[in-house]
Write an enzyme that holds these catalytic residues in place. Structure first.
Site, PDB file in Angstrom:
ATOM      1  N   TYR A 150       0.865  -1.180   0.000  1.00 11.91           N
ATOM      2  CA  TYR A 150       0.000   0.000   0.000  1.00 11.91           C
ATOM      3  C   TYR A 150       0.899   1.226   0.000  1.00 11.91           C
ATOM      4  CZ  TYR A 150      -3.378   3.498   1.672  1.00 11.91           C
ATOM      5  OH  TYR A 150      -4.165   4.617   1.807  1.00 11.91           O
ATOM      6  N   ASP A 245       9.456   2.823  -0.916  1.00  5.70           N
ATOM      7  CA  ASP A 245       8.429   3.511  -0.120  1.00  5.70           C
ATOM      8  C   ASP A 245       8.747   3.202   1.350  1.00  5.70           C
ATOM      9  OD1 ASP A 245       4.770   3.462   0.084  1.00  5.70           O
ATOM     10  OD2 ASP A 245       6.326   4.352   1.350  1.00  5.70           O
ATOM     11  N   LYS A 273       5.120   9.293   8.363  1.00 10.47           N
ATOM     12  CA  LYS A 273       4.947   8.749   9.719  1.00 10.47           C
ATOM     13  C   LYS A 273       5.998   9.278  10.712  1.00 10.47           C
ATOM     14  CE  LYS A 273       2.645   4.686   7.847  1.00 10.47           C
ATOM     15  NZ  LYS A 273       1.275   4.705   8.368  1.00 10.47           N
TER      16      LYS A 273
HETATM   17  P1  KE4 Z   1      -0.575   8.439   4.337  1.00  6.90           P
HETATM   18  O1  KE4 Z   1      -1.113   9.094   3.063  1.00  6.90           O
HETATM   19  O2  KE4 Z   1      -1.630   7.638   5.071  1.00  6.90           O
HETATM   20  O3  KE4 Z   1       0.171   9.418   5.226  1.00  6.90           O
HETATM   21  O4  KE4 Z   1       0.553   7.400   3.876  1.00  6.90           O
HETATM   22  C1  KE4 Z   1       0.233   6.431   2.910  1.00  6.90           C
HETATM   23  C2  KE4 Z   1       1.214   5.277   3.035  1.00  6.90           C
HETATM   24  C3  KE4 Z   1       2.218   5.170   2.087  1.00  6.90           C
HETATM   25  N1  KE4 Z   1       3.127   4.167   2.150  1.00  6.90           N
HETATM   26  C4  KE4 Z   1       3.083   3.256   3.152  1.00  6.90           C
HETATM   27  C5  KE4 Z   1       4.113   2.159   3.180  1.00  6.90           C
HETATM   28  C6  KE4 Z   1       2.079   3.320   4.152  1.00  6.90           C
HETATM   29  O5  KE4 Z   1       2.049   2.394   5.135  1.00  6.90           O
HETATM   30  C7  KE4 Z   1       1.131   4.350   4.093  1.00  6.90           C
HETATM   31  C8  KE4 Z   1       0.007   4.478   5.107  1.00  6.90           C
HETATM   32  N2  KE4 Z   1      -0.107   3.418   6.047  1.00  6.90           N
HETATM   33  C9  KE4 Z   1      -1.432   3.207   6.594  1.00  6.90           C
HETATM   34  C10 KE4 Z   1      -1.347   2.051   7.598  1.00  6.90           C
HETATM   35  N3  KE4 Z   1      -0.873   0.860   7.057  1.00  6.90           N
HETATM   36  C11 KE4 Z   1      -1.979   4.433   7.221  1.00  6.90           C
HETATM   37  C12 KE4 Z   1      -3.154   4.185   8.134  1.00  6.90           C
HETATM   38  C13 KE4 Z   1      -4.452   4.597   7.482  1.00  6.90           C
HETATM   39  O6  KE4 Z   1      -4.598   4.442   6.251  1.00  6.90           O
HETATM   40  O7  KE4 Z   1      -5.321   5.084   8.256  1.00  6.90           O
END
Ligand code: KE4
Length: 437
Positions: A150, A245, A273
């Site tokens: 993701y 990523d 994060k």
């Molecule tokens: P954000 O757009 O949520 O800040 O980041 C996206 C993203 C990109 N790349 C990786 C490897 C990620 O894990 C994420 C976001 N992770 C999720 C949890 N696995 C965020 C939690 C959520 O979607 O509420």
């Protein structure tokens, strides 16, 4: 940890009803709705160190940490102090500040492959921008990602994604026209032959390979030995860029991220994060010759009102300062390893099939005999057993990610005694799971 009589989450239930009237699903991000595990998600009110408290006064040992950012623990005194200092001078200027230069220098010094970075506000923005840059720099249209990884919710990446997309069991998303995803090639994680075959199927068309160097959105799946170096070699052979990523792994699995841990230099890196320390901040960066193509230095456009805002940068600087101190990553890994080894021992004792792994300050587990190498394996894990285990742990005061397609996180605020209490609780939950309850 003795099982507690946790009062029903009455106020959370009331708030959920209210929230659902004005917010889709009552939440501002899908996975928070507990769709995969059922029940009422606790509405949290406060956090301190390794614990959070919900609006009904229930306290939980937190292994979500806001999905990774709170690696120093909630409300760390040094982070709060730094924020108060910066807050007193204003919250955002939409202009360059000294603080963001300091953060960029700090990140470039830490990550072996990153010579320049651009701050953005979310991981989605970071990966979306990195893909645009890769396409511009190579003049190629296609991108290659891995099933179950993701990278945020940008259209081109909402194909067979992990995390909330997998949790909801949706293939992608309505509203993303087929044309937007036709250029996205997808192969199984840990499968170099499939990557090589994809390059041969689309000669000179793939701009980049984007990968979570440790997959954390289909549970936690480490790269197999040779996988990451193999991606580097295949990208070089076929003239594509390699994008790590590291939104989740950056400053989570090592001070220099997965690229330092696994000694592989990507061309571009996405961060998020931890580098926001709990405030909205993310970044993309990498080779100078690539980043110089980003506006206004070059023609590749990307912008953001609050990018590099002083509050998020202050939280980031203090969090990174805490992490840069001697032994911090050894400590984080000692906790996650203690937890994973303990869970595996308890599962063996209970006669429950469990596969688990820990990498730096992140961990994951599957109700599966193993090995779990990719998304297909992760989806074959026993989801109902996960649900029962999750519920038992939550009722016992342990707050895990409410989906089998997420990773877990420890923080500098967690103590070995917390891990041991977690394992005590897990012992009972696993034994009940073995009896099908
Ligand atoms: P954000 O757009 O949520 O800040 O980041 C996206 C993203 C990109 N790349 C990786 C490897 C990620 O894990 C994420 C976001 N992770 C999720 C949890 N696995 C965020 C939690 C959520 O979607 O509420």
């Amino acid at each position: 940890m003795p099982s507690r009589t946790v009062p029903p989450r009455k106020r959370s239930a009331e708030l959920l009803r209210r929230a659902r009237r004005v917010i889709p699903g009552g939440v501002n991000s899908p996975v928070r709705a507990y769709g995969a595990v059922g029940g009422t998600p606790p509405f949290l009110e406060s956090g301190r160190g390794a614990r959070v408290t919900d609006v009904d006064g229930n306290r939980y040992l937190d292994y979500v940490g806001s999905w990774g950012p709170l690696i120093a623990g909630h409300a760390h005194p040094r982070v709060l102090r730094r924020l108060r200092q910066v807050l007193a001078r204003g919250t955002s200027f939409g202009a360059p500040t000294e603080l963001e230069v300091e953060l960029a220098e700090r990140i470039c010094a830490a990550l072996p492959s990153v010579q320049m970075i651009r701050m953005v506000n979310s991981g989605t923005e970071a990966t979306m921008s990195a893909l645009r840059l890769a396409r511009a720099a190579t003049g190629r249209p296609r991108i290659l990602k891995f099933e179950g990884c993701y990278h945020g919710h940008a259209d081109a990446l909402l194909v067979g994604a992990g995390s909330g997309v997998a949790t909801l069991g949706i293939p992608g998303s309505p509203g993303v026209p087929p044309a937007f995803v036709e250029l996205t090639v997808q192969v199984p994680y840990n499968d170099l032959d499939a990557v090589d075959e994809a390059f041969r199927r689309h000669p000179a068309e793939i701009a980049c390979v984007i990968v979570e160097p440790v997959a954390g959105n289909m549970g936690c799946i480490p790269p197999e030995p040779g996988f990451l170096p193999g991606l580097r070699e295949l990208c070089d052979r076929h003239g594509a860029l390699l994008i790590f990523d590291e939104v989740m792994t950056g400053f989570r699995v090592a001070w220099g991220g997965a690229q330092r841990r696994y000694r592989v230099r990507p061309d571009l890196t996405c961060l998020g994060k931890v580098i926001g320390g709990g405030l909205p901040a993310a970044a993309y960066g990498g080779r100078r010759d690539l980043m110089r193509q980003v506006a206004p230095a070059g023609p590749v456009y990307q912008a953001g009102t609050l990018s590099g805002n002083p509050l998020a940068v202050a939280a980031a600087l203090e969090t990174l300062a805490l992490l840069s101190e001697e032994g911090r990553y050894d400590y984080l890994e000692s906790l996650s390893t203690r937890l994973v080894e303990g869970l595996l021992a308890e599962a063996r004792e209970a006669g429950v099939e469990l596969t688990a792994s820990a990498v730096g300050g992140m961990f994951g587990f599957f109700f599966h005999p193993g090995p779990v190498r990719n998304f297909a394996d992760a989806r074959a894990a026993d989801a109902s057993r996960f649900r029962r285990f999750f519920a038992a742990m939550l009722e016992g005061g342990v707050y895990l990610a409410p989906s089998p397609y997420e990773a877990g996180f420890v923080s500098l605020a967690h103590r070995p005694a917390d891990i041991d209490r977690t394992l005590e609780l897990a012992r009972g939950a696993l034994r009940r799971a073995a009896r099908g309850r």
